[in-house]
Every structure is written in C-alpha cells, then in structure tokens.
Design an enzyme around this catalytic site. Structure first.
Site, PDB file in Angstrom:
ATOM      1  N   PRO A   2       1.583  -1.303  -6.521  1.00  0.00           N
ATOM      2  CA  PRO A   2       1.812  -2.777  -7.291  1.00  0.00           C
ATOM      3  C   PRO A   2       0.868  -3.294  -8.222  1.00  0.00           C
ATOM      4  O   PRO A   2      -0.395  -3.662  -7.828  1.00  0.00           O
ATOM      5  CB  PRO A   2       1.924  -3.685  -6.173  1.00  0.00           C
ATOM      6  CG  PRO A   2       2.032  -2.903  -4.749  1.00  0.00           C
ATOM      7  CD  PRO A   2       1.330  -1.606  -5.260  1.00  0.00           C
ATOM      8  N   GLU A   3       1.156  -3.412  -9.493  1.00  0.00           N
ATOM      9  CA  GLU A   3       0.591  -4.315 -10.462  1.00  0.00           C
ATOM     10  C   GLU A   3       1.803  -5.191 -11.069  1.00  0.00           C
ATOM     11  O   GLU A   3       2.728  -5.302 -10.250  1.00  0.00           O
ATOM     12  CB  GLU A   3       0.091  -3.418 -11.587  1.00  0.00           C
ATOM     13  CG  GLU A   3      -1.031  -2.214 -11.211  1.00  0.00           C
ATOM     14  CD  GLU A   3      -1.313  -1.430 -12.312  1.00  0.00           C
ATOM     15  OE1 GLU A   3      -2.063  -1.936 -13.061  1.00  0.00           O
ATOM     16  OE2 GLU A   3      -1.096   0.060 -12.287  1.00  0.00           O
ATOM     17  N   ARG A 111      -1.154   0.346   3.723  1.00  0.00           N
ATOM     18  CA  ARG A 111      -2.683   0.316   4.180  1.00  0.00           C
ATOM     19  C   ARG A 111      -3.118  -1.203   4.911  1.00  0.00           C
ATOM     20  O   ARG A 111      -4.059  -1.364   5.191  1.00  0.00           O
ATOM     21  CB  ARG A 111      -3.236   0.776   2.961  1.00  0.00           C
ATOM     22  CG  ARG A 111      -3.425   2.149   2.825  1.00  0.00           C
ATOM     23  CD  ARG A 111      -3.918   2.555   1.510  1.00  0.00           C
ATOM     24  NE  ARG A 111      -5.690   2.122   1.435  1.00  0.00           N
ATOM     25  CZ  ARG A 111      -6.009   2.300   0.307  1.00  0.00           C
ATOM     26  NH1 ARG A 111      -5.429   2.634  -0.842  1.00  0.00           N
ATOM     27  NH2 ARG A 111      -7.205   2.033   0.092  1.00  0.00           N
ATOM     28  N   ARG A 151     -17.634 -12.877 -23.838  1.00  0.00           N
ATOM     29  CA  ARG A 151     -18.106 -11.935 -22.746  1.00  0.00           C
ATOM     30  C   ARG A 151     -18.654 -10.551 -23.291  1.00  0.00           C
ATOM     31  O   ARG A 151     -18.557 -10.170 -24.494  1.00  0.00           O
ATOM     32  CB  ARG A 151     -16.652 -11.514 -22.320  1.00  0.00           C
ATOM     33  CG  ARG A 151     -15.905 -12.659 -21.606  1.00  0.00           C
ATOM     34  CD  ARG A 151     -14.933 -12.056 -20.802  1.00  0.00           C
ATOM     35  NE  ARG A 151     -14.403 -13.294 -19.904  1.00  0.00           N
ATOM     36  CZ  ARG A 151     -14.872 -13.464 -18.660  1.00  0.00           C
ATOM     37  NH1 ARG A 151     -15.835 -12.629 -18.075  1.00  0.00           N
ATOM     38  NH2 ARG A 151     -14.630 -14.601 -18.100  1.00  0.00           N
TER      39      ARG A 151
END
Length: 262
Positions: A2-3, A111, A151
């Site tokens: 899952p993303e 998991r 950043r």
DNA sequence: CCGTATGTTTCATT
DNA sequence: TAATGAAACATACG
C-alpha cells in the site's frame, strides 16, 4: 503493497461495498491490529452504525459512520477486501465488518505493522494520523516549490516523508525520480528550476497511471517493472540499474539516466 | 541463521 | 533545527 494508489483502491472498495450500509456484526479475529480500542468496544460502538463516504489522506483511509470514524492504515502488507459473508475468511483477515446486505468488508494484513483506530472527533483523527503534508494527488507545481523551499535533505527522503508530502512510498519515490531523471541522492536545495519542473510532471504522470491501476504498475517500460529482475536493466537506456540504501530503504535507479552530479 | 520486504516511530548522533 | 541512520514493531519467504 500500500502506497497512495493502493489505498485509493481500498477507498473505492469501501465506498462500493459498505457506504450506506449498516454494520450487522464486527468480528475481531486478531485484536493485535486494534490501536487504542478493545475488540469489545469496537463491536459495541460500530454494530448498528451506517458507513458514510470514505476519504483518504496520503496512505490513511478515513471511514466515518453515523457514529465513530474508523481510521485505517495498511502498513506494508495490509488490504481491504469485499465479499459475501458466507465466504471463508482468509488466513490474514484480522477484522471483518458483516454488513446488512450480506456483504463482508475484511481488513487483511500479514505483518500487522499498522492497523485500525476508532475516532470520536476530528481532533482524534488528527492525532491518530499525525503530521501529514498535503496529499500527493493534488499537488500543484507551486505547492511543490513551496514544500521543497528551505530543505537540504536528499530528494528521495523528502519525497517519501509523509510530513512533507502524504502518499508517496518507496516504489513511487524511485519511479517518480527515474521518470524525472533525477538521482535519488541529490539534495533538494541543489535542484534546478528545470529539475523541479520535471519532478512535478513525473509525480503527476506516475500517480495518474498508478491510481488508475490501483498500484504502481508492473510495466516493463517502468522502473518498477524491473524491480524484481535478478539483473535489472534500465527500460529507457538499457544500462544496468543500481541498488543502494537511501533513507533506510532500498532504492533502485539508473546511473546513466539519473546522474548524481548533474 | 541471515537478509529482504511497497511503513512508521523512536532514539541517538551529526 | 534539520537531517540521517539504526533499531524496533510482526511475519513470511528464499
């Protein structure tokens, strides 16, 4: 798995399966996936409730009912499945919602790295999902510039930082940088205007195709399609791909198309 | 036994 | 303050 694109698929699954239906019975096969709520209270608070329209932010799925809101995260191996409540539960089904029309919405996870939360208020939801940047799917070029400004970290680490941009994971990060021809170890402050342009275009195009497929496509013309090859080569130039560890995850890139110095 | 896996948090360190 | 790496979480697989 899952993303963002996968979770968007789960959102559609939940909407078509459960929206407008009542929870006839909530079954907790493994309370290990529940966070901040006991199996008993989950049943008490959700049985009889009706699911409303679900929404997604990054990799989080938020499913309000006419009572509390169910908040779900799928970790690395979670998924949401819809079927008939007569079907046998899969080995990894941890929680299931039997609905008033004979369907069953199942939360499956091998998991158990993440799981299910129950929220009573919007403040609860905010506290559960934590500090999230804007969702990657609705990111304008100006948004990207604003988020990257000031950043200094590596571009791969920054793109996959959920507090900067929500929804991009390890596969999407690599895929987007490969499309944009930017080396994952480049620092954000070293990117030129043109490179940020390519980054934004790649992000949009990779996400559009991935959301349509409800996963990062296993396309031989994409980097991800070569990821599991024993000796992977670049679909664009044919040179051998390289693997390395960046931001704690395995990264895959093309040393020819994505130059570290450029 | 070891390393690896599409995620997140915490902690120590730079 | 920003950023990084390592470890932890739980589990399967080669």
């Amino acid at each position: 798995m899952p993303e963002l694109p996968d979770v968007e698929g789960f959102r559609r699954t939940l909407a078509s399966c459960a929206q407008g239906h009542r929870v006839a019975r909530a079954e907790v096969a493994d309370p290990g996936v529940l966070h901040g709520v006991t199996a008993r209270r989950l049943k008490r608070d959700l049985e009889g409730r009706r699911f409303a329209a679900p929404r997604r932010h990054g990799k989080w799925l938020i499913a309000p009912t006419d009572g509390p809101t169910v908040v779900l995260h799928f970790g690395m191996t979670g998924r949401l499945v819809c079927g008939a409540d007569s079907e046998p539960a899969g080995r990894f089904q941890r929680v299931a919602f039997d609905l008033d029309d004979g369907h069953r919405l199942g939360y499956e996870d091998q998991r158990k790295l993440q799981g299910i939360w129950l929220a009573a208020t919007d403040d609860d939801i905010d506290r559960i999902i934590g500090d999230q940047g804007p969702d990657a799917l609705s990111l304008s070029r100006a948004d990207l510039d604003r988020l990257l400004a000031g950043r200094r970290g590596r571009v791969k680490a920054t793109l996959t930082d959920q507090a900067v941009i929500a929804g991009l994971g390890n596969l999407l990060g690599d895929e987007i940088l490969w499309h944009a021809r930017i080396h994952p170890r480049r620092t954000v402050n070293s990117l030129t205007d043109d490179e940020r342009d390519r980054l934004h275009t790649a992000l949009r195009e990779v996400l559009r195709a991935s959301v349509r497929a409800e996963r990062v496509p296993d396309d031989p013309d994409w980097l991800t399609g070569r990821r599991d090859d024993p000796d992977p080569h670049c679909p664009r130039c044919g040179n051998p791909l390289r693997r390395g560890r960046i931001a704690g995850r395995t990264s895959l890139w093309c040393p020819h198309c994505q130059r570290e110095d450029a």
